[in-house]
Write an enzyme that holds these catalytic residues in place. Structure first.
Site, PDB file in Angstrom:
ATOM      1  CE  LYS A  65      -4.173  -1.753   0.118  1.00  0.00           C
ATOM      2  NZ  LYS A  65      -3.948  -2.732  -0.965  1.00  0.00           N
ATOM      3  CG  PHE A  66       4.856   3.401   1.796  1.00  0.00           C
ATOM      4  CD1 PHE A  66       4.591   4.757   1.670  1.00  0.00           C
ATOM      5  CD2 PHE A  66       6.189   2.992   1.825  1.00  0.00           C
ATOM      6  CE1 PHE A  66       5.627   5.698   1.584  1.00  0.00           C
ATOM      7  CE2 PHE A  66       7.227   3.915   1.742  1.00  0.00           C
ATOM      8  CZ  PHE A  66       6.935   5.270   1.621  1.00  0.00           C
ATOM      9  CD1 TRP A  67       7.550  -0.416   0.648  1.00  0.00           C
ATOM     10  CD2 TRP A  67       8.576   1.172  -0.553  1.00  0.00           C
ATOM     11  NE1 TRP A  67       8.570   0.090   1.415  1.00  0.00           N
ATOM     12  CE2 TRP A  67       9.217   1.069   0.710  1.00  0.00           C
ATOM     13  CE3 TRP A  67       9.044   2.111  -1.462  1.00  0.00           C
ATOM     14  CZ2 TRP A  67      10.309   1.864   1.068  1.00  0.00           C
ATOM     15  CZ3 TRP A  67      10.133   2.915  -1.104  1.00  0.00           C
ATOM     16  CH2 TRP A  67      10.743   2.787   0.139  1.00  0.00           C
ATOM     17  CG  LEU A 125       5.624   5.964  13.162  1.00  0.00           C
ATOM     18  CD1 LEU A 125       4.795   7.228  12.940  1.00  0.00           C
ATOM     19  CD2 LEU A 125       5.828   5.735  14.667  1.00  0.00           C
ATOM     20  CG  LEU A 129      28.303   1.603   8.203  1.00  0.00           C
ATOM     21  CD1 LEU A 129      28.563   2.916   8.917  1.00  0.00           C
ATOM     22  CD2 LEU A 129      29.536   0.697   8.300  1.00  0.00           C
TER      23      LEU A 129
HETATM   24  C1  LIG Z   1      11.178  -1.785   9.805  1.00  0.00           C
HETATM   25  C2  LIG Z   1      10.114  -1.151  10.704  1.00  0.00           C
HETATM   26  C3  LIG Z   1      10.462   0.277  11.003  1.00  0.00           C
HETATM   27  C4  LIG Z   1       8.781  -1.197   9.953  1.00  0.00           C
HETATM   28  O1  LIG Z   1       7.781  -0.699  10.809  1.00  0.00           O
HETATM   29  P1  LIG Z   1       6.429  -1.505  11.046  1.00  0.00           P
HETATM   30  O2  LIG Z   1       5.737  -0.914  12.212  1.00  0.00           O
HETATM   31  O3  LIG Z   1       6.766  -2.946  11.098  1.00  0.00           O
HETATM   32  O4  LIG Z   1       5.592  -1.270   9.704  1.00  0.00           O
HETATM   33  P2  LIG Z   1       4.567  -0.087   9.369  1.00  0.00           P
HETATM   34  O5  LIG Z   1       3.178  -0.554   9.653  1.00  0.00           O
HETATM   35  O6  LIG Z   1       4.941   1.172  10.023  1.00  0.00           O
HETATM   36  O7  LIG Z   1       4.795   0.086   7.791  1.00  0.00           O
HETATM   37  C5  LIG Z   1       4.659  -0.966   6.898  1.00  0.00           C
HETATM   38  C6  LIG Z   1       5.251  -0.552   5.580  1.00  0.00           C
HETATM   39  O8  LIG Z   1       6.666  -0.347   5.733  1.00  0.00           O
HETATM   40  C7  LIG Z   1       7.359  -1.179   4.802  1.00  0.00           C
HETATM   41  N1  LIG Z   1       8.613  -1.640   5.382  1.00  0.00           N
HETATM   42  C8  LIG Z   1       8.802  -2.572   6.327  1.00  0.00           C
HETATM   43  N2  LIG Z   1      10.108  -2.709   6.577  1.00  0.00           N
HETATM   44  C9  LIG Z   1      10.748  -1.850   5.777  1.00  0.00           C
HETATM   45  C10 LIG Z   1      12.110  -1.548   5.580  1.00  0.00           C
HETATM   46  N3  LIG Z   1      13.084  -2.159   6.251  1.00  0.00           N
HETATM   47  N4  LIG Z   1      12.429  -0.608   4.684  1.00  0.00           N
HETATM   48  C11 LIG Z   1      11.474   0.021   3.984  1.00  0.00           C
HETATM   49  N5  LIG Z   1      10.153  -0.227   4.121  1.00  0.00           N
HETATM   50  C12 LIG Z   1       9.814  -1.160   5.014  1.00  0.00           C
HETATM   51  C13 LIG Z   1       6.420  -2.330   4.576  1.00  0.00           C
HETATM   52  O9  LIG Z   1       6.708  -3.004   3.383  1.00  0.00           O
HETATM   53  C14 LIG Z   1       5.076  -1.627   4.540  1.00  0.00           C
HETATM   54  O10 LIG Z   1       4.850  -0.972   3.314  1.00  0.00           O
HETATM   55  P3  LIG Z   1       3.929  -1.674   2.162  1.00  0.00           P
HETATM   56  O11 LIG Z   1       2.554  -1.767   2.720  1.00  0.00           O
HETATM   57  O12 LIG Z   1       4.036  -0.784   0.973  1.00  0.00           O
HETATM   58  O13 LIG Z   1       4.534  -3.022   1.924  1.00  0.00           O
HETATM   59  C15 LIG Z   1       9.966  -1.936  12.045  1.00  0.00           C
HETATM   60  O14 LIG Z   1       9.471  -3.231  11.770  1.00  0.00           O
HETATM   61  C16 LIG Z   1      11.267  -2.055  12.792  1.00  0.00           C
HETATM   62  O15 LIG Z   1      11.681  -1.115  13.450  1.00  0.00           O
HETATM   63  N6  LIG Z   1      11.889  -3.255  12.726  1.00  0.00           N
HETATM   64  C17 LIG Z   1      13.148  -3.519  13.394  1.00  0.00           C
HETATM   65  C18 LIG Z   1      14.259  -2.762  12.752  1.00  0.00           C
HETATM   66  C19 LIG Z   1      14.368  -2.983  11.269  1.00  0.00           C
HETATM   67  O16 LIG Z   1      14.189  -4.076  10.768  1.00  0.00           O
HETATM   68  N7  LIG Z   1      14.666  -1.897  10.560  1.00  0.00           N
HETATM   69  C20 LIG Z   1      14.886  -1.924   9.133  1.00  0.00           C
HETATM   70  C21 LIG Z   1      16.301  -2.163   8.887  1.00  0.00           C
HETATM   71  S1  LIG Z   1      16.551  -2.316   7.177  1.00  0.00           S
END
Ligand SMILES: CC(C)(COP(=O)(O)OP(=O)(O)OC[C@H]1O[C@@H](n2cnc3c(N)ncnc32)[C@H](O)[C@@H]1OP(=O)(O)O)[C@@H](O)C(=O)NCCC(=O)NCCS
Length: 463
Positions: free
Chosen positions: A63-65, A206, A463
């Site tokens: 939905k976002f990407w 978020l 990193l």
């Molecule tokens: C990654 C993180 C910030 C995503 O937040 P979330 O609360 O799980 O997901 P949200 O509901 O806010 O958002 C979902 C959207 O973010 C996207 N998303 C999830 N992880 C992502 C990432 N690493 N990079 C970019 N987009 C990402 C999802 O694909 C989804 O978008 P879509 O519907 O178009 O597919 C969270 O899971 C997190 O902090 N994880 C641990 C740290 C981590 O993995 N960070 C990323 C390092 S690469």
């Protein structure tokens, strides 16, 4: 990824031989060309496994990407350039992206101890974990200060979200500038990293808000392209690299659940197998010093020119920041030719520990990650190849160089050296006893069409 566990019991070498023998119905060692083909096949299978394991969404489900300037999952790209045009900077919105009312945006200043500590606390408890939640990245405060304050960065690119009422930091995303070359085009991009949302605020959309805001903050500075990596499968990786792990402290890795003792092996045999020499082997191998910066810059840039997807270290300050040793963060070594005083080689690694979650005996896994390296043998090494078709002298030199790096890493108390299957790592991973891990890192570009890049043509280490 943190402790992307070793898939041992069988080394890749053993697996390939087993497979080749089964296919050929013989007990003899597999011919090099059969092995090479099988190796590629195994890698592809592992890749498919990894993407399917992560349950790749369809474009409609993103939905976002699917609103963003990124290629579709199935798009085959043959050209290069922006997906959407740049906006005149004075037309970029001055208004921060809307946040739910309980939250507010903030900028973190890594020179302010409280900000640095807030970021450390957020990440150490909420950042990337492996699939089984056994390990979680534990970037140190000093590491974060280093990683987030390179030359020419902008303070508003360290973007946090705090709870309005008590100012607790609950989400973060960062950008730093990078001059990235994709094939023959060099572009100033932002390198996006450390996206993190507190565990209690997950799945509330978020992350897209964070990504939109950092995009706006890049646009304000006239930058419309970005590079980022993730274990998650998103539309659409430009390259995917597998993690490899070289055990330096097998006993601890086994106790942590990171490695397993191979079938029919004892721990004693494993310890012997992974023992490294006490002393480094290359004459003239020494710690990199300030005076080496210009030579190292020239050498690393020339070496990175051999890849299709690589950063360019534009100034000595860049190299001073990123490659010169930085206490408890980056270790870098050069080889100085004793007769000419020329720097012929450089190798570096950085420290990124992981917290070991719920283990009675160990709290921290001390991991070193292989970072940039270069050798002038790449330019004068001749055309001779090994039986696997690898450049003979370059292979030999990289094996020596990485072995010396392993020796230093062991001396500094690291438990494991991690690396990705990128650059020329394929020339030494097996010989230096790195085992394939179960993690993959996907490389992505934002608003930049670019043909797929083979893993061994990736020259950017994030990193
Ligand atoms: C990654 C993180 C910030 C995503 O937040 P979330 O609360 O799980 O997901 P949200 O509901 O806010 O958002 C979902 C959207 O973010 C996207 N998303 C999830 N992880 C992502 C990432 N690493 N990079 C970019 N987009 C990402 C999802 O694909 C989804 O978008 P879509 O519907 O178009 O597919 C969270 O899971 C997190 O902090 N994880 C641990 C740290 C981590 O993995 N960070 C990323 C390092 S690469």
């Amino acid at each position: 990824m943190p402790g992307d566990k070793d898939k041992q019991p069988l080394s890749k070498e053993q697996q390939l031989d087993d497979l080749a023998k089964k296919l050929a119905g013989t007990k003899s060692k597999a011919a090099p060309e059969v092995r090479a083909k099988l190796e590629k096949l195994m890698q592809q299978l592992a890749l498919q496994e990894s993407s399917s394991g992560k349950e790749k969404k369809t474009m409609e489900e993103h939905k976002f990407w699917n609103t963003q300037p990124v290629p579709k999952h199935d798009e085959q790209i043959t050209d290069m350039g922006p997906i959407e045009p740049s906006i005149p900077v004075d037309q970029v919105s001055k208004e921060p992206t809307a946040l739910p009312k309980e939250f507010e945006w903030c900028e973190l200043d890594m020179n302010v101890e409280k900000d640095a500590k807030d970021l450390y606390d957020l990440l150490t408890l909420n950042y990337v974990e492996d699939d089984d939640a056994q390990f979680r990245f534990d970037y140190s405060v000093n590491f974060l200060k280093w990683a987030l304050q390179p030359p020419n960065t902008r303070k508003e690119w360290l973007t946090g979200v705090r709870v309005a009422s008590n100012k607790k930091l609950v989400a973060f995303i960062s950008a730093i500038p990078v001059q990235l070359r994709t094939f023959d085009r060099s572009t100033l991009m932002t390198e996006i990293n450390f996206l993190n949302v507190h565990k209690k605020l997950r799945s509330k959309r978020l992350a897209p808000v964070m990504i939109r805001e950092i995009t706006r903050r890049s646009h304000i500075h006239g930058i419309f392209q970005a590079v980022y990596t993730a274990g998650a499968v998103l539309p659409k990786p430009v390259s995917t690299c597998q993690y490899f792990h070289r055990s330096l402290n097998p006993k601890k890795l086994v106790e942590c659940g990171f490695s397993r003792i191979p079938r029919n092996w004892t721990l004693a045999r494993m310890i012997k197998h992974f023992k490294v020499p006490e002393k480094t082997t290359i004459p003239g191998f020494r710690e990199m010093q300030q005076k080496d910066v210009p030579q190292v810059r020239a050498l690393v840039n020339k070496y990175l020119d051999r890849f299709d997807f690589a950063p360019q270290f534009e100034t000595d300050e860049d190299v001073e920041h990123w490659i010169l040793p930085h206490k408890d963060v980056v270790w870098s070594y050069v080889v100085e030719d004793p007769t000419t005083n020329k720097i012929t080689d450089v190798v570096s690694f950085y420290s990124l520990p992981s917290s070991v979650i719920g283990n009675p005996k160990h709290k921290t896994l001390n991991a070193a990650y292989l970072y940039y390296y270069a050798t002038d043998v790449a330019f004068a090494g001749g055309k001779e190849t090994t039986e696997d078709g690898a450049p003979k002298l370059l292979s030999k030199r990289l094996n020596e160089l990485v072995l010396d790096a392993l020796i230093m890493a062991k001396r500094f108390g690291f438990d494991v050296m991690n690396g990705l299957q990128l650059m020329d790592n394929g020339l030494f991973l097996q010989q230096q006893k790195f085992g394939a891990g179960d993690g993959f890192l996907n490389y992505y570009l934002y608003n930049w069409r670019c043909p797929d890049v083979e893993d061994n043509k990736v020259g950017l280490v994030m990193l």
